[in-house]
Design an enzyme around this catalytic site. Structure first.
Site, mmCIF file in Angstrom:
data_model
loop_
_atom_site.group_PDB
_atom_site.id
_atom_site.type_symbol
_atom_site.label_atom_id
_atom_site.label_comp_id
_atom_site.label_asym_id
_atom_site.label_seq_id
_atom_site.Cartn_x
_atom_site.Cartn_y
_atom_site.Cartn_z
ATOM 1 N N ALA A 185 1.539 0.914 -1.976
ATOM 2 C CA ALA A 185 1.340 1.064 -3.431
ATOM 3 C C ALA A 185 0.959 -0.310 -3.986
ATOM 4 O O ALA A 185 1.590 -0.852 -4.885
ATOM 5 C CB ALA A 185 2.576 1.635 -4.129
ATOM 6 N N LEU A 186 -0.081 -0.847 -3.367
ATOM 7 C CA LEU A 186 -0.429 -2.252 -3.594
ATOM 8 C C LEU A 186 -0.937 -2.515 -5.007
ATOM 9 O O LEU A 186 -1.553 -1.665 -5.642
ATOM 10 C CB LEU A 186 -1.486 -2.695 -2.576
ATOM 11 N N GLY B 222 -0.164 -8.327 -7.301
ATOM 12 C CA GLY B 222 0.870 -9.223 -6.760
ATOM 13 C C GLY B 222 0.754 -9.301 -5.242
ATOM 14 O O GLY B 222 0.781 -10.393 -4.651
ATOM 15 N N HIS B 223 0.609 -8.130 -4.611
ATOM 16 C CA HIS B 223 0.433 -8.113 -3.150
ATOM 17 C C HIS B 223 -0.871 -8.820 -2.758
ATOM 18 O O HIS B 223 -0.929 -9.566 -1.781
ATOM 19 C CB HIS B 223 0.352 -6.675 -2.626
ATOM 20 N N GLY C 26 7.050 -12.757 -1.647
ATOM 21 C CA GLY C 26 7.009 -13.028 -3.086
ATOM 22 C C GLY C 26 8.338 -13.539 -3.617
ATOM 23 O O GLY C 26 9.402 -13.042 -3.248
ATOM 24 N N GLN C 27 8.229 -14.508 -4.521
ATOM 25 C CA GLN C 27 9.405 -15.062 -5.209
ATOM 26 C C GLN C 27 10.105 -13.991 -6.053
ATOM 27 O O GLN C 27 11.279 -14.104 -6.369
ATOM 28 C CB GLN C 27 8.928 -16.208 -6.114
ATOM 29 N N LYS C 28 9.358 -12.936 -6.379
ATOM 30 C CA LYS C 28 9.951 -11.860 -7.192
ATOM 31 C C LYS C 28 11.213 -11.326 -6.518
ATOM 32 O O LYS C 28 12.180 -10.980 -7.176
ATOM 33 C CB LYS C 28 8.934 -10.738 -7.365
ATOM 34 N N ASP C 29 11.174 -11.248 -5.184
ATOM 35 C CA ASP C 29 12.351 -10.786 -4.443
ATOM 36 C C ASP C 29 13.083 -12.016 -3.915
ATOM 37 O O ASP C 29 13.096 -12.299 -2.716
ATOM 38 C CB ASP C 29 11.901 -9.859 -3.319
ATOM 39 N N SER D 226 5.387 -2.071 -7.473
ATOM 40 C CA SER D 226 4.957 -0.711 -7.123
ATOM 41 C C SER D 226 5.724 0.300 -7.958
ATOM 42 O O SER D 226 5.223 1.363 -8.295
ATOM 43 C CB SER D 226 5.206 -0.456 -5.636
HETATM 44 P P1 AMP Z 1 6.985 -4.697 -1.524
HETATM 45 O O1 AMP Z 1 5.799 -3.877 -1.175
HETATM 46 O O2 AMP Z 1 7.522 -4.424 -2.886
HETATM 47 O O3 AMP Z 1 8.039 -4.675 -0.438
HETATM 48 O O4 AMP Z 1 6.483 -6.190 -1.606
HETATM 49 C C1 AMP Z 1 5.821 -6.805 -0.528
HETATM 50 C C2 AMP Z 1 5.755 -8.282 -0.787
HETATM 51 O O5 AMP Z 1 5.046 -8.525 -1.995
HETATM 52 C C3 AMP Z 1 7.152 -8.904 -0.966
HETATM 53 O O6 AMP Z 1 7.181 -10.167 -0.336
HETATM 54 C C4 AMP Z 1 7.261 -9.024 -2.462
HETATM 55 O O7 AMP Z 1 8.137 -10.055 -2.875
HETATM 56 C C5 AMP Z 1 5.826 -9.333 -2.842
HETATM 57 N N1 AMP Z 1 5.593 -8.974 -4.242
HETATM 58 C C6 AMP Z 1 5.911 -7.820 -4.859
HETATM 59 N N2 AMP Z 1 5.598 -7.879 -6.175
HETATM 60 C C7 AMP Z 1 5.078 -9.112 -6.393
HETATM 61 C C8 AMP Z 1 4.582 -9.801 -7.544
HETATM 62 N N3 AMP Z 1 4.562 -9.239 -8.747
HETATM 63 N N4 AMP Z 1 4.129 -11.062 -7.392
HETATM 64 C C9 AMP Z 1 4.159 -11.664 -6.169
HETATM 65 N N5 AMP Z 1 4.618 -11.071 -5.047
HETATM 66 C C10 AMP Z 1 5.074 -9.819 -5.149
#
Ligand code: AMP
Length: 278
Positions: free
Chosen positions: A30-31, A34-35, A145-148, A184
């Site tokens: 669900a890119l 940010g991804h 991502g710093q978000k997590d 996502s």
């Molecule tokens: P996820 O698909 O949510 O597991 O995220 C995959 C990677 O993308 C993880 O390292 C997240 O921290 C990063 N990520 C998710 N949302 C953002 C964002 N808004 N900005 C930067 N990185 C993100």
């Protein structure tokens, strides 16, 4: 762009890329942009880039959340292709987990606080899937991502404790114009929900500003409680002022030390997290 659907295919191919450097971006699909920012950074810093798309069941403590997690593989592949990604690994759960792993990680206090407290078992699932992905992809650098923010700390500990020869690269949070962190899960918000969700980042900045103006932690938290008491649609899970180093709660804010404010809140039954570092 090559897409691998099985571990065997990915390993067979990636073991032959020679001495080219490989950057890796693990995702649950669900890119969004940010991804893609992570993909672009990986592309700038490596010869080749791999991305994984896998909604990892072992990191979901809530079955309903797993069921509702958005899945948009075709659109994801188009975005990755446009961003110049070289390899996509999109396995089925049955390939990743022929049987459920009984492996247990212990990340110490990190897995007991914040996300660890409210999502029991979450970081164990993250540890398992990221270890497996690191073994399969064997990247030189991995982009998170710093978000997590707490996930970054867990991955850092995983890399050190298990001696993965992988450099962890942490990327800034990409936001909507409103300040809402791209996620996502935002797809599950209504149009008004998306607008209201911008209050999350607003509350992070409010807390940061109050602390920097010299307000105490308890005064700041009182102001935040008041802020959310006027926003009835939110259900705050936590809003904590923490040390950047170990994410533990601060009693006193010291402006000479790096701090963070971390938040998790429900809006329209969607769980959103964010943080600010200062
Ligand atoms: P996820 O698909 O949510 O597991 O995220 C995959 C990677 O993308 C993880 O390292 C997240 O921290 C990063 N990520 C998710 N949302 C953002 C964002 N808004 N900005 C930067 N990185 C993100």
């Amino acid at each position: 762009m090559l897409t691998f659907e099985t571990i065997k295919e990915a390993q067979a191919y990636l073991s032959k890329i020679g001495n080219k450097t490989l950057g890796f971006v693990p995702t649950m699909g669900a890119l969004h942009t940010g991804h893609i920012a992570l993909i672009e950074r990986a592309k700038a810093e490596n010869d080749l880039v791999a991305c994984s798309i896998f909604v990892n069941p072992t990191q979901f403590n809530n079955p309903e959340d797993l069921k509702k997690y958005p899945r948009t593989l075709e659109a994801d592949l188009a975005m990755l292709q446009a961003a110049g990604c070289d390899y996509v690994f999109a396995p089925l759960a049955a390939d990743m987990y022929p049987s459920l792993p009984s492996l247990k990680f212990d990340f110490g206090n990190l897995e007991k606080i914040l996300e660890g407290e409210f999502r029991p078992g979450h970081f164990n699932g993250v540890g398992i899937v990221v270890s497996k992905l690191f073994h399969i992809i064997k990247p030189n650098k991995a982009y998170f991502g710093q978000k997590d923010i707490q996930q970054v700390a867990v991955i850092n500990s995983l890399i050190n404790d298990l001696s993965f020869d992988i450099e962890l690269v942490v990327c800034d949070t990409v936001r909507e114009y409103s300040g809402l962190a791209k996620s996502s899960r935002n797809r599950r918000l209504s149009a008004t929900g998306s607008e209201k969700a911008a209050n999350i980042y607003k509350s992070l900045n409010l807390g940061k500003n109050l602390l920097q103006e010299g307000k105490s932690i308890s005064e700041t938290k009182q102001a935040i409680t008041k802020f959310y008491s006027e926003l009835l649609d939110f259900r705050l899970e936590y809003y904590e002022i923490v040390s950047f180093e170990n994410l533990e709660n601060l009693n006193i804010y010291d402006k000479s030390k790096k701090s963070a404010i971390v938040i998790a809140a429900f809006l329209e039954e969607v769980r959103l997290i964010d943080n600010i570092v200062f």
